[in-house]
Design a protein around this motif. Structure first.
Motif, PDB file in Angstrom:
ATOM      1  N   ALA A  74       0.860  -1.200   0.000  1.00 43.36           N
ATOM      2  CA  ALA A  74       0.000   0.000   0.000  1.00 43.36           C
ATOM      3  C   ALA A  74       0.889   1.241   0.000  1.00 43.36           C
ATOM      4  CB  ALA A  74      -0.918  -0.008   1.217  1.00 43.36           C
ATOM      5  N   HIS A  75       1.952   1.201   0.800  1.00 45.31           N
ATOM      6  CA  HIS A  75       2.879   2.324   0.893  1.00 45.31           C
ATOM      7  C   HIS A  75       3.578   2.551  -0.451  1.00 45.31           C
ATOM      8  CE1 HIS A  75       6.589   4.448   2.100  1.00 45.31           C
ATOM      9  NE2 HIS A  75       5.794   5.029   2.972  1.00 45.31           N
ATOM     10  N   ARG A  76       3.982   1.464  -1.078  1.00 46.46           N
ATOM     11  CA  ARG A  76       4.723   1.562  -2.354  1.00 46.46           C
ATOM     12  C   ARG A  76       3.866   2.172  -3.461  1.00 46.46           C
ATOM     13  NH1 ARG A  76       4.922  -1.176  -6.895  1.00 46.46           N
ATOM     14  NH2 ARG A  76       3.513  -2.821  -6.205  1.00 46.46           N
ATOM     15  N   VAL A  77       2.606   1.722  -3.563  1.00 44.36           N
ATOM     16  CA  VAL A  77       1.785   2.199  -4.696  1.00 44.36           C
ATOM     17  C   VAL A  77       1.207   3.595  -4.460  1.00 44.36           C
ATOM     18  CG1 VAL A  77       1.218  -0.152  -5.445  1.00 44.36           C
ATOM     19  CG2 VAL A  77      -0.398   1.077  -3.966  1.00 44.36           C
ATOM     20  N   LEU A  78       1.279   4.070  -3.212  1.00 45.18           N
ATOM     21  CA  LEU A  78       0.779   5.425  -2.928  1.00 45.18           C
ATOM     22  C   LEU A  78       1.805   6.474  -3.318  1.00 45.18           C
ATOM     23  CD1 LEU A  78      -0.955   5.206   0.582  1.00 45.18           C
ATOM     24  CD2 LEU A  78      -1.967   6.145  -1.503  1.00 45.18           C
ATOM     25  N   SER A  79       1.292   7.609  -3.798  1.00 50.30           N
ATOM     26  CA  SER A  79       2.201   8.728  -4.066  1.00 50.30           C
ATOM     27  C   SER A  79       2.535   9.417  -2.733  1.00 50.30           C
ATOM     28  CB  SER A  79       1.544   9.713  -5.028  1.00 50.30           C
ATOM     29  OG  SER A  79       0.289  10.089  -4.514  1.00 50.30           O
ATOM     30  N   ASN A  80       3.569  10.224  -2.721  1.00 48.13           N
ATOM     31  CA  ASN A  80       3.913  10.954  -1.495  1.00 48.13           C
ATOM     32  C   ASN A  80       2.727  11.795  -1.049  1.00 48.13           C
ATOM     33  OD1 ASN A  80       6.417   9.873  -1.384  1.00 48.13           O
ATOM     34  ND2 ASN A  80       7.453  11.634  -2.335  1.00 48.13           N
ATOM     35  N   ASP A  81       2.470  11.809   0.225  1.00 46.93           N
ATOM     36  CA  ASP A  81       1.307  12.498   0.820  1.00 46.93           C
ATOM     37  C   ASP A  81      -0.028  11.825   0.496  1.00 46.93           C
ATOM     38  OD1 ASP A  81       2.931  14.456   1.989  1.00 46.93           O
ATOM     39  OD2 ASP A  81       2.917  15.638   0.140  1.00 46.93           O
ATOM     40  N   GLY A  82       0.034  10.679  -0.187  1.00 48.23           N
ATOM     41  CA  GLY A  82      -1.202   9.945  -0.504  1.00 48.23           C
ATOM     42  C   GLY A  82      -1.849   9.401   0.761  1.00 48.23           C
ATOM     43  N   TRP A  83      -3.160   9.207   0.668  1.00 46.26           N
ATOM     44  CA  TRP A  83      -3.944   8.796   1.849  1.00 46.26           C
ATOM     45  C   TRP A  83      -4.161   7.288   1.899  1.00 46.26           C
ATOM     46  CZ3 TRP A  83      -5.196  11.901   5.804  1.00 46.26           C
ATOM     47  CH2 TRP A  83      -5.178  13.287   5.590  1.00 46.26           C
ATOM     48  N   PHE A  84      -4.026   6.756   3.085  1.00 44.66           N
ATOM     49  CA  PHE A  84      -4.363   5.348   3.323  1.00 44.66           C
ATOM     50  C   PHE A  84      -5.565   5.348   4.268  1.00 44.66           C
ATOM     51  CE2 PHE A  84      -2.386   1.010   4.746  1.00 44.66           C
ATOM     52  CZ  PHE A  84      -3.312   0.336   3.952  1.00 44.66           C
ATOM     53  N   VAL A  85      -6.701   4.908   3.739  1.00 44.27           N
ATOM     54  CA  VAL A  85      -7.954   4.903   4.517  1.00 44.27           C
ATOM     55  C   VAL A  85      -8.213   3.475   4.998  1.00 44.27           C
ATOM     56  CG1 VAL A  85     -10.455   5.277   4.399  1.00 44.27           C
ATOM     57  CG2 VAL A  85      -8.899   6.795   3.127  1.00 44.27           C
ATOM     58  N   ILE A  86      -8.150   3.292   6.298  1.00 44.10           N
ATOM     59  CA  ILE A  86      -8.352   1.940   6.848  1.00 44.10           C
ATOM     60  C   ILE A  86      -9.563   1.944   7.774  1.00 44.10           C
ATOM     61  CG2 ILE A  86      -7.313   0.063   8.186  1.00 44.10           C
ATOM     62  CD1 ILE A  86      -4.576   1.416   7.662  1.00 44.10           C
ATOM     63  N   THR A  87     -10.517   1.068   7.494  1.00 51.07           N
ATOM     64  CA  THR A  87     -11.571   0.821   8.475  1.00 51.07           C
ATOM     65  C   THR A  87     -11.524  -0.676   8.735  1.00 51.07           C
ATOM     66  OG1 THR A  87     -13.263   0.544   6.762  1.00 51.07           O
ATOM     67  CG2 THR A  87     -13.074   2.722   7.709  1.00 51.07           C
ATOM     68  N   ASP A  88     -11.639  -1.055   9.994  1.00 54.10           N
ATOM     69  CA  ASP A  88     -11.501  -2.492  10.276  1.00 54.10           C
ATOM     70  C   ASP A  88     -11.892  -2.825  11.710  1.00 54.10           C
ATOM     71  OD1 ASP A  88     -10.909  -5.105   9.527  1.00 54.10           O
ATOM     72  OD2 ASP A  88      -9.014  -4.539   8.581  1.00 54.10           O
TER      73      ASP A  88
END
Ligand SMILES: C[S@@+](CC[C@H](N)C(=O)[O-])C[C@H]1O[C@@H](n2cnc3c(N)ncnc32)[C@H](O)[C@@H]1O
Length: 243
Positions: free
Chosen positions: A121-135
Motif C-alpha cells: 500500500a505504501h509503495r503504490v501510494l504517491s507521497n502524501d497519498g492517503w491510506f484509509v483503513i476501516t476495520d
C-alpha cells in the motif's frame, strides 16, 4: 470457502461487505479532500460497492483489487467502466506512486501477510497519498491468538491490536492523522445478524459451511472475550526523499 461470497453475508451487510455501509467512506472522502482527479485503489473491493459509490457521488474512478474471482465478476458487472484486478494485497501489480488514495475497508484483517500488504500500500501510494483503513479490532487482545485456531474466513478472525497496527504503519513511513472508534457500526451489524439468524453462532454455522455447531459456539465465545470493536484510521504516506 470465502465467507464474503456467501449470500448470508450479503443479506446482512448489503452491497458493502462491512459494518457501517458508506458512512465512513463518505467521511474519508471529505476529510482527505478526494476529487475526480485522484487515482484511487480499493484494496479488497468485494462486490465493488465503494467503487460504485465513489463514481456515483464524486465522479472518482477507482480501481478494485480482490482475490475472489466471484466477487470481482459481480463488481465488474456493476461497474463496467472501472478496472478490476485479480491480485493479493501483498503483491499489487501496480507501479510505485500510482495512487493518491488507497482504501482498505474491512480487508486488512483478512490479509495473510499484513506487513507485506502495508508495504505494498505504501509503495503504490504517491507521497502524501492517503491510506484509509476501516476495520475490526480487539478491545481486549488477551484471547486474540486463539482466534487463529479457527479456519473461518472472516475479518473478526483477524482482529487488529490497534497500538500494534499504528506502530507498523508509522514504521512503514505513514503519518497517522486520525484514529477514531466506530464500534457502534459493528454492534448494529451484530444486532441485525441476531435478528435474522437467531444468534451469532447460527450465523457462523451458515457462513462456516461444514464446521460443527460446537466449533462455531467456541469461535463465538473466543470472539466475545476479545471484545471486538470497529475503527477508522486515516494515514498519509510521508513525502520527501526519506518518506
Ligand atoms: C469484508 S470484505 C470487504 C469488501 C469491501 N471492501 C467492502 O467493504 O464491501 C473483505 C474482502 O477482502 C477480500 N480479500 C481477502 N483477502 C484478500 C487478499 N489477501 N487480497 C485481496 N483481497 C482479499 C475478500 O475476498 C473480500 O472481498
Amino acid at each position: 470457502m470465502n465467507a464474503y461470497e456467501s449470500c448470508c453475508m450479503q443479506e446482512v451487510t448489503g452491497e458493502t461487505l462491512r459494518p457501517g455501509g458508506f458512512e465512513l467512506t463518505k467521511k474519508a472522502v471529505r476529510f482527505c479532500s478526494l476529487d475526480k482527479e485522484d487515482n484511487v485503489l480499493d484494496l479488497g473491493c468485494g462486490r465493488g460497492a465503494t467503487i460504485e459509490y465513489l463514481w456515483r457521488e464524486h465522479l472518482i474512478r477507482a480501481t478494485g483489487v480482490d482475490l475472489s474471482q466471484k466477487l470481482l465478476k459481480i463488481a465488474k458487472e456493476k461497474n463496467p467502466l472501472s478496472k478490476f484486478v485479480f491480485a493479493k494485497g501483498d503483491s499489487l501489480p501496480f507501479d510505485n506512486n500510482s495512487f493518491e488514495c488507497v482504501f482498505a475497508e474491512c480487508t486488512l484483517s483478512l490479509m495473510d501477510h499484513l506487513q507485506e500488504t502495508l508495504k505494498e500500500a505504501h509503495r503504490v501510494l504517491s507521497n502524501d497519498g492517503w491510506f484509509v483503513i476501516t476495520d475490526v479490532y480487539a478491545k481486549n487482545p488477551e484471547a486474540i491468538d486463539e482466534l487463529t485456531n479457527f479456519s473461518i474466513t472472516s475479518c473478526v478472525r483477524g482482529l487488529h491490536q490497534l497500538p500494534l497496527l499504528e506502530e507498523k504503519l508509522e514504521k512503514m513511513g505513514f503519518e497517522i492523522i486520525l484514529v477514531e472508534d466506530h464500534s457502534h457500526f459493528l454492534k448494529e451489524l451484530m444486532v441485525k445478524i441476531i435478528f435474522s439468524h437467531g444468534s451469532m453462532s447460527a450465523f457462523w454455522s451458515k457462513t462456516m459451511s461444514g464446521e460443527k455447531t460446537q466449533t462455531c459456539c467456541s469461535f463465538e465465545k473466543t470472539l466475545q472475550q476479545c471484545k471486538p470493536g470497529y475503527f477508522m484510521i486515516l494515514a498519509r504516506k510521508k513525502g520527501g526523499k526519506n518518506g
